[in-house]
Motif scaffolding. Structure first.
Motif, PDB file in Angstrom:
ATOM      1  N   MET A   1      31.636  -3.855 -36.790  1.00 55.50           N
ATOM      2  CA  MET A   1      31.085  -3.480 -38.074  1.00 55.50           C
ATOM      3  C   MET A   1      29.939  -4.394 -38.484  1.00 55.50           C
ATOM      4  SD  MET A   1      32.412  -0.847 -39.267  1.00 55.50           S
ATOM      5  CE  MET A   1      31.693  -1.102 -40.870  1.00 55.50           C
ATOM      6  N   GLY A   2      30.079  -5.665 -38.189  1.00 56.73           N
ATOM      7  CA  GLY A   2      29.076  -6.610 -38.644  1.00 56.73           C
ATOM      8  C   GLY A   2      27.792  -6.576 -37.864  1.00 56.73           C
ATOM      9  N   ARG A   3      27.860  -6.143 -36.585  1.00 56.54           N
ATOM     10  CA  ARG A   3      26.665  -6.186 -35.762  1.00 56.54           C
ATOM     11  C   ARG A   3      26.531  -4.870 -35.020  1.00 56.54           C
ATOM     12  NH1 ARG A   3      26.995 -12.344 -33.277  1.00 56.54           N
ATOM     13  NH2 ARG A   3      27.365 -13.363 -35.256  1.00 56.54           N
ATOM     14  N   ALA A   4      25.355  -4.331 -35.075  1.00 56.80           N
ATOM     15  CA  ALA A   4      25.095  -3.069 -34.401  1.00 56.80           C
ATOM     16  C   ALA A   4      23.647  -3.039 -33.996  1.00 56.80           C
ATOM     17  CB  ALA A   4      25.452  -1.900 -35.313  1.00 56.80           C
ATOM     18  N   ILE A 232      32.976  -7.860 -50.924  1.00 52.57           N
ATOM     19  CA  ILE A 232      31.938  -6.842 -50.727  1.00 52.57           C
ATOM     20  C   ILE A 232      32.037  -6.263 -49.327  1.00 52.57           C
ATOM     21  CG2 ILE A 232      29.448  -6.482 -50.544  1.00 52.57           C
ATOM     22  CD1 ILE A 232      29.080  -8.507 -52.772  1.00 52.57           C
ATOM     23  N   PHE A 233      32.248  -7.129 -48.330  1.00 53.59           N
ATOM     24  CA  PHE A 233      32.359  -6.634 -46.961  1.00 53.59           C
ATOM     25  C   PHE A 233      33.574  -5.729 -46.802  1.00 53.59           C
ATOM     26  CE2 PHE A 233      33.749  -6.752 -42.574  1.00 53.59           C
ATOM     27  CZ  PHE A 233      32.568  -6.558 -41.879  1.00 53.59           C
ATOM     28  N   ALA A 234      34.710  -6.136 -47.367  1.00 54.37           N
ATOM     29  CA  ALA A 234      35.931  -5.344 -47.222  1.00 54.37           C
ATOM     30  C   ALA A 234      35.783  -3.976 -47.891  1.00 54.37           C
ATOM     31  CB  ALA A 234      37.115  -6.103 -47.812  1.00 54.37           C
ATOM     32  N   LEU A 235      35.228  -3.955 -49.099  1.00 51.04           N
ATOM     33  CA  LEU A 235      35.051  -2.675 -49.790  1.00 51.04           C
ATOM     34  C   LEU A 235      34.029  -1.791 -49.073  1.00 51.04           C
ATOM     35  CD1 LEU A 235      35.084  -3.823 -53.535  1.00 51.04           C
ATOM     36  CD2 LEU A 235      36.924  -2.749 -52.225  1.00 51.04           C
ATOM     37  N   ALA A 443      28.081  -9.056 -45.268  1.00 50.35           N
ATOM     38  CA  ALA A 443      28.313  -8.197 -46.430  1.00 50.35           C
ATOM     39  C   ALA A 443      27.049  -7.430 -46.798  1.00 50.35           C
ATOM     40  CB  ALA A 443      28.788  -9.037 -47.613  1.00 50.35           C
ATOM     41  N   LEU A 444      25.889  -8.120 -46.762  1.00 51.71           N
ATOM     42  CA  LEU A 444      24.641  -7.450 -47.073  1.00 51.71           C
ATOM     43  C   LEU A 444      24.212  -6.486 -45.975  1.00 51.71           C
ATOM     44  CD1 LEU A 444      22.565 -10.352 -48.657  1.00 51.71           C
ATOM     45  CD2 LEU A 444      23.668  -8.430 -49.815  1.00 51.71           C
ATOM     46  N   PHE A 445      24.742  -6.668 -44.771  1.00 49.78           N
ATOM     47  CA  PHE A 445      24.426  -5.752 -43.677  1.00 49.78           C
ATOM     48  C   PHE A 445      25.140  -4.411 -43.845  1.00 49.78           C
ATOM     49  CE2 PHE A 445      25.474  -4.051 -39.438  1.00 49.78           C
ATOM     50  CZ  PHE A 445      24.196  -3.859 -38.943  1.00 49.78           C
ATOM     51  N   PRO A 448      24.454  -1.585 -47.657  1.00 49.48           N
ATOM     52  CA  PRO A 448      23.598  -0.394 -47.743  1.00 49.48           C
ATOM     53  C   PRO A 448      24.200   0.822 -47.062  1.00 49.48           C
ATOM     54  CG  PRO A 448      22.328  -2.324 -47.081  1.00 49.48           C
ATOM     55  CD  PRO A 448      23.766  -2.713 -47.011  1.00 49.48           C
ATOM     56  N   ARG A 449      24.883   0.623 -45.954  1.00 54.62           N
ATOM     57  CA  ARG A 449      25.506   1.751 -45.255  1.00 54.62           C
ATOM     58  C   ARG A 449      26.666   2.324 -46.053  1.00 54.62           C
ATOM     59  NH1 ARG A 449      22.849  -1.461 -42.376  1.00 54.62           N
ATOM     60  NH2 ARG A 449      21.917  -0.918 -40.365  1.00 54.62           N
ATOM     61  N   ALA A 450      27.375   1.452 -46.751  1.00 49.32           N
ATOM     62  CA  ALA A 450      28.449   1.942 -47.609  1.00 49.32           C
ATOM     63  C   ALA A 450      27.890   2.762 -48.764  1.00 49.32           C
ATOM     64  CB  ALA A 450      29.269   0.770 -48.132  1.00 49.32           C
ATOM     65  N   LEU A 451      26.811   2.285 -49.367  1.00 49.12           N
ATOM     66  CA  LEU A 451      26.191   3.055 -50.450  1.00 49.12           C
ATOM     67  C   LEU A 451      25.679   4.398 -49.949  1.00 49.12           C
ATOM     68  CD1 LEU A 451      24.163   0.270 -52.320  1.00 49.12           C
ATOM     69  CD2 LEU A 451      26.272   1.367 -53.063  1.00 49.12           C
ATOM     70  N   ALA A 452      25.185   4.422 -48.712  1.00 49.59           N
ATOM     71  CA  ALA A 452      24.663   5.677 -48.161  1.00 49.59           C
ATOM     72  C   ALA A 452      25.743   6.732 -48.010  1.00 49.59           C
ATOM     73  CB  ALA A 452      23.996   5.415 -46.806  1.00 49.59           C
ATOM     74  N   THR A 453      27.003   6.325 -47.817  1.00 49.92           N
ATOM     75  CA  THR A 453      28.081   7.306 -47.697  1.00 49.92           C
ATOM     76  C   THR A 453      28.385   7.977 -49.027  1.00 49.92           C
ATOM     77  OG1 THR A 453      29.822   5.657 -48.132  1.00 49.92           O
ATOM     78  CG2 THR A 453      29.117   5.940 -45.847  1.00 49.92           C
TER      79      THR A 453
END
Length: 496
Positions: A1-4, A232-235, A443-445, A448-453
Motif C-alpha cells: 500500500m505504501g509503495r507502488a 490517516i494511513f489506516a483510514l 499517509a500523504l501517499f 489522495p487515492r482514498a479521496l479519489a474513491t
C-alpha cells in the motif's frame, strides 16, 4: 500500500523539489565555485529548464525501461523457441512494433506540448515569470501591506495563474480513439489524481505552518500529532481496500493490479463475498449456480464439495478463505500470509535499495542501511496483508459469531460486508512497523487515492473548472510555503 508505481503527483513532487530552490543552489554554487550545466542559462529561465528536463526524464525513463525489458524478454523467448517444431502452434505476438520505432515513438511522445514535461515547465516557469510583475503591482497598489505579505501574495497569485494554465494543458489532451464509430463522450477527470495530490499536500503544509506558528519552540511532534499520521494511513487504507474489494473501478488500473498481486487471493472468493453483499448468494437457499462457484474452489483445494454450497454450509468454512494454507487455524494462516507477502515484497524492494546504495557509493554502512530498510518495508507489507486476512477471519469465525450470534441472517450480514470491513479497518495499522518519519510520507501517499474513491473518476466536462481551481489554489499554497519555508512541505523531505 505504501509503495507502488510512480504517479504524476510524485513526479511533480520531485520536479518541484529539484527546480524551486534558487537560493540554496546559488549558495552551493558560490561555495564550490565549480561550473554547472545550467550556468549559461539566464537565472530567470533556469527553473523552467530544470522543470522541463526533469519532467521529460520522469516521463520517458520508465517507458524506456519497460521497452528494454520487453525487448529482452522477446529475444529470449525467440532464442528458446528456435529449435521447436515449426508445426507446433506459436503464441501470438501482440506487439509487432520494431524496437527502434518504439524507441523513437517514446522519445518523441515526451516532447508533445500537452504532456507532463510541458506541464512542469508551465507551472514552475510560469510562477517564476509572473512573480516579478505581480510583485511590482502589489508594491504599487498595496503599499500599506508589509514586505513579507506582498511577497506571499505575489507568489501565491503567480502560482495560481500558472497552475490553472498548466493543468488546462493536460486537460486539453484529446481522448484516445475508440473502436466504436460514435465519438467519445466529453467527460473530465483524467487529472483528478494530480489534483488530489496537490490538495492533500497543501492541506498538510497549511496545518504544519499553523501548528509551528502556535508552537514555535516545538522541535519534535507531540504524542497526539504522532498518532495522526498512522490514523490517516489506516483510514485511507480502509477506503482503498473497500474500493478494491467492492468498487474496483474507483481505483486506477495500475494500482488495482498492484494490490491484487500483493493480496494473492482467488477471484472466486472475492466474487462469492460480493454476491453475499448483493444478495445474489444467500445462505440457506438452494441455488446450483451459486454452489458451483465455491464448489469448484473446494475441488481445487481438495476440500469437501459441500463446503461450497450455501444451502448446506452456513457459512462456508474459513478454510476457503485460507486457500489451502494454515488448515483450519486462522492464526497459522495469518502467519503464512505475513511470511509469503514479506518475501514477495523483499524481491521488489531489496534489488532497488541495493542498486541505489551502490550507485551512491554508500559503502558497507549504506548497504546495511538498505538491507534494514528493505526488511522493514517488506515486514510492513507482510503485516498489511496478514492483518487484512486475519480481520476477515476475526469477523467470520473468532469474534463475529460470539458478539452478533450465529443465525442465518447474521451470517449473511457478516459475509455481506462486515468481514471485509473488519479486514479493511485492521490492515492499515501495519504502518506502525515503519519508522515514525516514514509514516507521514506514507499517509500523504495514500490519502489522495482514498479521496479519489469517494469522488467520481469521470464527470461532466462543464464542471472541470472546479477541479482546475482546486489544483491551482493548492499548488499556489505548496509553492508559496516551499519558497519561504521548504522544511514545512514534505515533498522536500521525500527528496532528501
Amino acid at each position: 500500500m505504501g509503495r507502488a508505481a510512480p504517479r504524476p503527483g510524485r513526479r511533480l513532487a520531485a520536479t518541484v523539489a529539484s527546480s524551486l530552490s534558487p537560493a540554496r543552489s546559488t549558495t552551493l554554487r558560490a561555495a564550490s565555485k565549480t561550473a554547472r550545466w545550467d550556468d549559461g542559462i539566464p537565472p530567470l529561465l533556469r527553473p523552467l529548464v530544470r522543470a522541463y528536463l526533469l519532467g521529460y526524464a520522469s516521463t520517458v525513463a520508465p517507458r524506456l525501461i519497460s521497452l528494454l525489458l520487453k525487448h529482452l524478454t522477446r529475444r529470449r523467448h525467440t532464442t528458446t523457441t528456435e529449435g521447436n517444431d515449426p508445426q507446433q502452434p506459436q503464441p501470438p505476438r501482440h506487439n509487432k512494433e520494431p524496437f527502434l520505432a518504439a524507441l523513437v515513438r517514446i522519445l518523441r511522445g515526451g516532447l508533445a506540448w500537452q504532456r507532463f514535461p510541458t506541464f512542469c515547465a508551465a507551472i514552475v516557469g510560469g510562477s517564476t515569470f509572473l512573480a516579478v510583475p505581480l510583485r511590482a503591482i502589489f508594491d504599487r497598489l498595496a503599499g500599506n501591506l508589509s514586505l513579507l505579505a506582498r511577497q506571499r501574495l505575489s507568489r501565491w497569485l503567480a502560482t495560481f495563474i500558472a497552475g490553472y494554465i498548466s493543468l488546462l494543458l493536460l486537460q486539453s489532451k484529446p481522448l484516445p480513439p475508440t473502436d466504436n464509430s460514435q465519438p467519445p463522450a466529453r467527460l473530465a477527470g483524467r487529472t483528478l489524481d494530480l489534483t488530489l495530490f496537490a490538495f492533500t499536500r497543501a492541506l498538510d503544509a497549511t496545518i504544519t505552518t499553523v501548528y509551528r506558528r502556535r508552537h514555535p519552540s516545538t522541535t519534535t511532534k507531540s504524542p497526539l500529532t504522532r498518532a495522526v499520521d498512522p490514523l490517516i494511513f489506516a483510514l485511507s487504507s480502509s477506503l482503498i481496500m473497500w474500493a478494491w474489494f467492492y468498487h474496483p473501478a474507483r481505483l486506477p488500473p495500475s494500482y488495482q493490479k498492484w494490490i491484487s498481486s500483493a493480496a494473492a487471493v482467488d477471484p472466486r472468493l472475492i466474487l462469492a463475498l460480493r454476491r453475499c453483499r448483493s444478495g445474489t448468494l444467500r445462505y440457506g437457499v438452494v441455488d446450483d449456480t451459486q454452489a458451483a462457484l465455491l464448489g469448484g474452489m473446494c475441488a481445487d483445494l481438495g476440500l469437501p464439495p459441500a463446503w461450497g454450497d450455501p444451502a448446506v454450509a452456513v457459512p462456508f468454512p474459513c478454510e476457503l478463505v485460507h486457500m489451502g494454507h494454515g488448515g483450519g487455524s486462522c492464526e497459522v494462516h495469518a502467519l503464512w500470509r505475513f511470511a509469503h507477502s514479506a518475501r514477495w515484497a523483499l524481491g521488489t524492494y531489496l534489488p532497488l535499495t541495493l542498486v541505489l546504495a551502490i550507485s551512491r557509493r554508500a559503502g558497507w554502512r549504506g548497504i546495511l542501511k538498505a538491507l534494514n530498510s528493505s526488511a522493514r518495508s517488506s515486514a510492513f507489507l507482510g503485516a498489511f496483508v496478514a492483518l487484512f486476512y486475519y480481520g476477515v477471519c476475526l469477523a467470520r469465525t473468532r469474534l463475529g459469531p460470539r458478539m452478533l450470534g450465529t443465525s442465518v441472517r447474521v451470517r449473511q450480514a457478516i459475509d455481506g460486508g462486515l468481514c471485509v470491513a473488519s479486514g479493511c479497518l485492521l490492515c492499515g495499522w501495519s504502518v506502525l512497523v515503519e519508522k515514525a518519519g516514514r509514516r507521514g510520507d506514507m499517509a500523504l501517499f495514500v490519502a489522495p487515492r482514498a479521496l479519489a474513491t469517494l469522488l467520481p473518476r469521470r464527470y461532466a466536462v462543464e464542471k472541470q473548472w472546479r477541479e482546475t481551481v482546486v489544483f491551482a489554489a493548492s499548488a499556489a499554497v505548496v509553492f508559496t510555503v516551499a519558497m519561504e519555508r521548504p522544511g514545512r512541505v514534505r515533498v522536500y523531505n521525500e527528496m532528501r
